[in-house]
Every structure is written in structure tokens, then in C-alpha cells.
Write a protein that holds these residues in place. Structure first.
Motif, PDB file in Angstrom:
ATOM      1  N   GLY A  91       0.973  -1.321  -0.023  1.00  6.19           N
ATOM      2  CA  GLY A  91       0.032   0.000  -0.140  1.00  6.19           C
ATOM      3  C   GLY A  91       0.875   1.181  -0.028  1.00  6.19           C
ATOM      4  N   TYR A  92       1.817   1.236   0.926  1.00  7.78           N
ATOM      5  CA  TYR A  92       2.724   2.296   1.040  1.00  7.78           C
ATOM      6  C   TYR A  92       3.334   2.636  -0.453  1.00  7.78           C
ATOM      7  CZ  TYR A  92       7.034   4.935   2.052  1.00  7.78           C
ATOM      8  OH  TYR A  92       7.942   6.174   2.124  1.00  7.78           O
ATOM      9  N   SER A  93       3.924   1.524  -1.171  1.00  8.36           N
ATOM     10  CA  SER A  93       4.548   1.786  -2.586  1.00  8.36           C
ATOM     11  C   SER A  93       3.573   2.140  -3.609  1.00  8.36           C
ATOM     12  CB  SER A  93       5.306   0.777  -2.945  1.00  8.36           C
ATOM     13  OG  SER A  93       4.227  -0.619  -3.138  1.00  8.36           O
ATOM     14  N   LEU A  94       2.396   1.917  -3.318  1.00  7.30           N
ATOM     15  CA  LEU A  94       1.541   2.344  -4.380  1.00  7.30           C
ATOM     16  C   LEU A  94       1.165   4.029  -4.102  1.00  7.30           C
ATOM     17  CD1 LEU A  94      -0.967   1.684  -6.580  1.00  7.30           C
ATOM     18  CD2 LEU A  94      -2.435   1.421  -4.473  1.00  7.30           C
ATOM     19  N   ALA A  95       1.205   4.425  -2.792  1.00  8.35           N
ATOM     20  CA  ALA A  95       0.794   5.787  -2.623  1.00  8.35           C
ATOM     21  C   ALA A  95       2.154   6.761  -3.114  1.00  8.35           C
ATOM     22  CB  ALA A  95       0.659   6.040  -1.004  1.00  8.35           C
ATOM     23  N   VAL A  96       3.426   6.219  -2.676  1.00  8.55           N
ATOM     24  CA  VAL A  96       4.483   6.921  -3.165  1.00  8.55           C
ATOM     25  C   VAL A  96       5.068   6.772  -4.468  1.00  8.55           C
ATOM     26  CG1 VAL A  96       5.309   7.146  -0.517  1.00  8.55           C
ATOM     27  CG2 VAL A  96       6.138   5.178  -2.380  1.00  8.55           C
ATOM     28  N   VAL A 225       3.695  11.818   2.743  1.00  9.82           N
ATOM     29  CA  VAL A 225       5.013  11.198   2.214  1.00  9.82           C
ATOM     30  C   VAL A 225       5.081  11.508   0.764  1.00  9.82           C
ATOM     31  CG1 VAL A 225       6.416   9.145   2.003  1.00  9.82           C
ATOM     32  CG2 VAL A 225       4.691   9.286   3.984  1.00  9.82           C
ATOM     33  N   PRO A 226       6.308  12.023   0.655  1.00 10.71           N
ATOM     34  CA  PRO A 226       6.467  12.649  -0.874  1.00 10.71           C
ATOM     35  C   PRO A 226       6.814  11.431  -1.884  1.00 10.71           C
ATOM     36  CG  PRO A 226       8.713  12.858   0.341  1.00 10.71           C
ATOM     37  CD  PRO A 226       7.451  12.541   1.246  1.00 10.71           C
ATOM     38  N   ALA A 227       6.420  11.495  -2.976  1.00  9.57           N
ATOM     39  CA  ALA A 227       6.364  10.515  -3.964  1.00  9.57           C
ATOM     40  C   ALA A 227       7.918  10.232  -4.322  1.00  9.57           C
ATOM     41  CB  ALA A 227       5.589  10.841  -5.480  1.00  9.57           C
ATOM     42  N   HIS A 228       8.441   8.911  -4.625  1.00  6.95           N
ATOM     43  CA  HIS A 228       9.513   8.412  -5.234  1.00  6.95           C
ATOM     44  C   HIS A 228       9.971   8.874  -6.400  1.00  6.95           C
ATOM     45  CE1 HIS A 228      10.245   5.659  -1.388  1.00  6.95           C
ATOM     46  NE2 HIS A 228       9.573   6.728  -1.238  1.00  6.95           N
ATOM     47  N   GLN A 229       8.947   9.050  -7.146  1.00  5.45           N
ATOM     48  CA  GLN A 229       9.241   9.246  -8.707  1.00  5.45           C
ATOM     49  C   GLN A 229       8.241   9.878  -9.309  1.00  5.45           C
ATOM     50  OE1 GLN A 229      10.180   5.528 -10.162  1.00  5.45           O
ATOM     51  NE2 GLN A 229       8.147   4.999 -11.128  1.00  5.45           N
ATOM     52  N   SER A 230       8.121  10.690 -10.427  1.00  6.33           N
ATOM     53  CA  SER A 230       6.949  11.448 -10.833  1.00  6.33           C
ATOM     54  C   SER A 230       6.346  10.466 -11.860  1.00  6.33           C
ATOM     55  CB  SER A 230       7.558  12.742 -11.575  1.00  6.33           C
ATOM     56  OG  SER A 230       8.527  12.367 -12.459  1.00  6.33           O
ATOM     57  N   MET A 231       5.327  10.930 -12.403  1.00  9.76           N
ATOM     58  CA  MET A 231       4.416  10.048 -13.097  1.00  9.76           C
ATOM     59  C   MET A 231       3.459  10.628 -13.903  1.00  9.76           C
ATOM     60  SD  MET A 231       2.225   6.461 -12.131  1.00  9.76           S
ATOM     61  CE  MET A 231       3.704   5.741 -11.246  1.00  9.76           C
ATOM     62  N   ASP A 232       3.341  10.359 -15.090  1.00 11.13           N
ATOM     63  CA  ASP A 232       2.515  11.135 -15.953  1.00 11.13           C
ATOM     64  C   ASP A 232       1.219  10.913 -15.861  1.00 11.13           C
ATOM     65  OD1 ASP A 232       1.485   9.200 -18.345  1.00 11.13           O
ATOM     66  OD2 ASP A 232       3.682   8.389 -17.820  1.00 11.13           O
TER      67      ASP A 232
END
Length: 452
Positions: A91-96, A225-232
């Protein structure tokens, strides 16, 4: 001027109340740093030998608990299980928006799930106890309430897991959401080739996994929590749609099962009221009843003077008052061949008494178990021998003191059996009773003193 001061005081109080409520419900107040949360989630994806052995032992314990229908053993297995951390990481990885972390979490969790299914399947394949227990059956029909439990449990789990000071939240969530039992029940379905147990239990496991992960993602977003990478935007919308579709498809069956459960409970209560209020006759007794919801039929067995067809028709019409108009009534009337009215009455009485005795025996057995549990708890709390010695040292007039615990429906009693060297006054007896209550922390006391 005075009015302005009053307004300022009111505004100050409102601001104070607002600050108090904000601080009271501040979800970020004692959270870990974002870097520490990232490190913890990364660590959750690392599975190694010790984790696998702990997982397999937990699966074995849960399988045994299910096999022998022991709730306590199942709870113990859930406390040991390491499955919860991996779900929170998903769940965490989905959010970030960390797809790499998501893949690692999915892989780790998949390996753990497969090992769990293999372990439980092996156990149930060799277990001599092949019949499904109530604990297993309970895991085959998940409802919307299971969805809500997983959702709220996941929220509590991710909040507790991201605090600087750890608490007992994770073990509590593991017990409430019950990941291990449905997985073990699915293993039972594989071992016994019963699709009902495999599909029903695995559906419950999937519900718990999905909604714990979704609630973890929701709280992660709220924590900022800030995102680890940007996504279009296009890719993000596609991921959101996939998650939404999976969620809806998962929830629909649980809604249907939940609705059926509520309806079944309602119908059961209506049938009970119908039988209790309508089947009352002077010379005829209702000795047995049953119902079949799938066949929409209520079956009753009567003993005594037969009721006529007009009465049966009336009983059928009365079913509409209880929302049972779709049901049919099947009446079996048991008559006695003897011409003697007294013998007929005796037969009716015996049938009714047998039914009453069976019910009383069930109640008596339940009371015995309750009393045994109360006695064991009471004895475990007190050192009765030490209390007996203490009574002799405090009250010099007493000798050969023995303390004990008894219990009945009204509660626990502390008792004191002793010899007295002289006749005790009412005041002295009262003092001993009060001391006994205070020392034992039991509200009721009884004295059995043999006075010389």
C-alpha cells in the motif's frame, strides 16, 4: 469597547478549542521521519531464512488450531505471523508511486503466500482429523463486514507502524484482520480437494490483503509522504482505474453475501416469532420444527389432538404477518393409536418433557463450563495457603485456618474455615469478614468457624 473585549475573548476561546482539536487528532504529530519510513518499508520486502521458518511455524500452529477448533491457538498463530508488514509495504509503495518497491513487495508477499499454502496443505494432508471445524467454515463466507474490518485495521496498522514509539497496534491488527486462518483454510481446501473451502477462504484472504493495502496507501497520502518518482497523468489515471476496478469487483460478492446473511437472520427471527405466537393450542404441542430457506418451507411436528384443515389454513394465512408469504407450511401430526385419553395425554407430556430436558441439559453444561472457568480464575489469582497463614497470625483466637474459593451463578465467594478458642462476638466476626474481603479482593465472604 466592552463589546469588542467580549468578542476578542470569544475569538480567543474558539482559537484555543481549534488548536486543541487539531493537536488531539494530528496524525503527523509523533510520526517517524520520511527517511525512516522509507527504510522500514524497504526492510519489509527483505525475506530470509528466519522469516520463512517463523512463517511456516505460524502456519502450522494456525492449521492445528483450525483442525482442533481452538480459537486461542489461532490467535497465537496470528501474533507470530510476519505477513502484515509486506501488505503495508504494498500500500505504501502504491501511494509513493514506487513501482520498483511495489514489485519487490509483491514478489516477497507472493513467495510467503505460496509457502503458506504448501505448508498448510501438507499438514492437512497428513492430519488424521479430516472433518472441517466451525473455525474453518467461518472463513468461507466473507461479507462486507470483513471488508470494513480490513479497511479500519489497515488504517490502524499503518498509523501504528509509522510512529516513533512502537505500540501493540500491529499484533492487534493481525488478530482483527485474520490473515493466517483463511490462508490455512485454503490449504485445507487444496488438501481435501474441496473448492468451497479453497475459493471461499482465499476470497477472504484477498479481501483482507487488498483493503489493508488500500488503507495503508490512503494514510500514506494523508501523512504527506513525498512521491519517490514522478508519473505522467495518463499513467497515473490508468493505475487508479485498475485499482478501482479490482476494488469494486472484490467488494460486490461480499455485499451480496452480507445482504444474504442479514436477510437470513431476519427470516430466522420471523420464523421463531411465528412458531412461538401462532402454534399455541390447549391439547396439542409443537415438539419439533425446522425450516429450509432454499426450498422456502417450514416443517412442524405436532403431538396431541389433531388440528383440523381449517386451522392449518388459518396458520398459513397468518404467515403473511411475519413476511413469510413465500414459504409453505408442512404439518406432521403425531397421534396415539390407544383409545385411552390419559395415555394420549401422557404421550404428549413425555414428548414435551424430552424436548425441555434436552434444552435444560445444554444450559446446565454451559453453566458447568462457566463455573469451572470462574473457579480456575479465582484460584489462580490468590495464594490461598499464604492467606490462611496470615489469618492465623492476625487473629490470634483462630487456629487451623483454611481459605478457599467457591463460585456460583451470583459470583465468587471467599470462604474461611477455622477453629476458635473462644466464642466470637458479632463485631469480631464482622472484622474477620471485612479483612477477608479486603485481602482477597472478592466482594462476598463466608465464615465457617467452629467455636469451642
Amino acid at each position: 469597547m466592552i463589546q469588542d473585549n467580549i468578542n476578542e475573548q470569544k475569538q480567543g476561546k474558539m482559537n484555543s478549542l481549534k488548536r486543541f482539536l487539531i493537536n488531539l487528532f494530528d496524525i503527523r504529530g509523533d510520526m517517524m521521519s520520511y527517511e525512516d519510513i522509507d527504510a522500514m518499508m524497504e526492510e519489509n520486502t527483505d525475506i530470509h531464512g528466519s522469516n520463512m521458518w517463523i512463517l511456516m511455524m505460524a502456519i502450522m500452529i494456525a492449521s492445528i488450531g483450525l483442525n482442533v477448533n481452538s480459537t486461542a491457538v489461532i490467535i497465537g498463530a496470528m501474533l507470530i505471523s510476519p505477513l502484515m508488514s509486506g501488505i503495508l509495504t504494498m500500500g505504501y509503495s502504491l501511494a509513493v508511486r514506487d513501482l520498483k518497491l511495489m514489485r519487490r513487495a509483491l514478489l516477497s508477499f507472493g513467495v510467503q503466500m505460496v509457502i503458506s499454502l504448501i505448508t498448510s496443505s501438507i499438514y492437512f494432508s497428513i492430519s488424521p482429523l479430516g472433518e472441517p471445524t466451525a473455525e474453518m467454515v467461518a472463513r468461507t463466507s466473507p461479507t462486507i463486514w470483513d471488508v470494513l474490518i480490513a479497511l479500519f485495521g489497515g488504517i490502524a496498522g499503518i498509523i501504528g507502524n509509522t510512529r516513533q514509539k512502537k505500540s501493540n497496534v500491529i499484533p492487534g491488527v493481525a488478530i482483527a484482520t485474520a490473515l493466517m486462518p483463511p490462508l490455512c483454510t485454503a490449504g485445507y481446501g487444496i488438501a481435501t480437494m474441496q473448492a468451497k473451502f479453497l475459493l471461499g477462504a482465499f476470497y477472504l484472504f484477498f479481501i483482507n490483503t487488498l483493503f489493508i493495502a488500500l488503507s495503508a496507501a490512503l494514510v500514506t497520502v494523508l501523512l504527506g509522504v513525498p512521491a519517490h518518482q514522478s508519473m505522467d497523468e495518463r499513467r497515473q489515471k490508468r493505475i487508479n482505474r485498475i485499482v478501482a476496478v479490482i476494488t469494486v469487483v472484490t467488494v460486490i460478492p461480499s455485499l451480496l453475501i452480507g445482504a444474504y446473511t442479514v436477510y437470513s437472520s431476519y427470516i430466522e427471527n420471523q420464523i421463531s416469532d411465528y412458531l412461538k405466537e401462532e402454534f399455541v393450542f390447549s391439547d396439542t404441542q409443537l415438539v419439533q420444527s425446522s425450516y429450509d430457506q432454499s426450498a422456502k418451507m417450514i416443517s412442524v411436528s405436532l403431538v396431541g389432538t389433531p388440528i383440523d384443515q381449517e386451522t392449518i389454513s388459518f396458520l398459513e394465512r397468518e404467515m403473511e404477518k411475519y413476511d413469510l408469504e413465500e414459504y409453505t407450511l408442512h404439518v406432521t401430526q403425531n397421534t396415539v393409536s390407544s383409545a385411552s385419553e390419559s395415555e394420549n395425554t401422557d404421550k404428549v407430556t413425555i414428548a414435551v418433557q424430552e424436548k425441555a430436558i434436552a434444552k435444560l441439559q445444554e444450559e446446565l453444561e454451559a453453566k458447568r463450563e462457566q463455573l469451572a472457568e470462574m473457579e480456575s480464575k479465582a484460584t489462580a489469582k490468590l495464594d490461598l495457603e499464604q492467606m490462611s497463614n496470615k489469618a492465623e497470625s492476625i487473629f490470634s483466637s483462630l487456629s487451623d485456618c483454611k481459605c478457599g474459593i467457591i463460585a456460583d451463578e451470583t459470583g465468587e465467594y471467599i470462604i474461611l474455615v477455622a477453629d476458635a478458642e473462644k466464642d466470637l462476638t458479632d463485631s469480631e466476626i464482622s472484622v474477620i469478614e471485612n479483612w477477608l474481603k479486603e485481602e482477597s479482593k472478592v466482594e462476598q465472604a463466608r465464615l465457617f468457624i467452629e467455636q469451642k
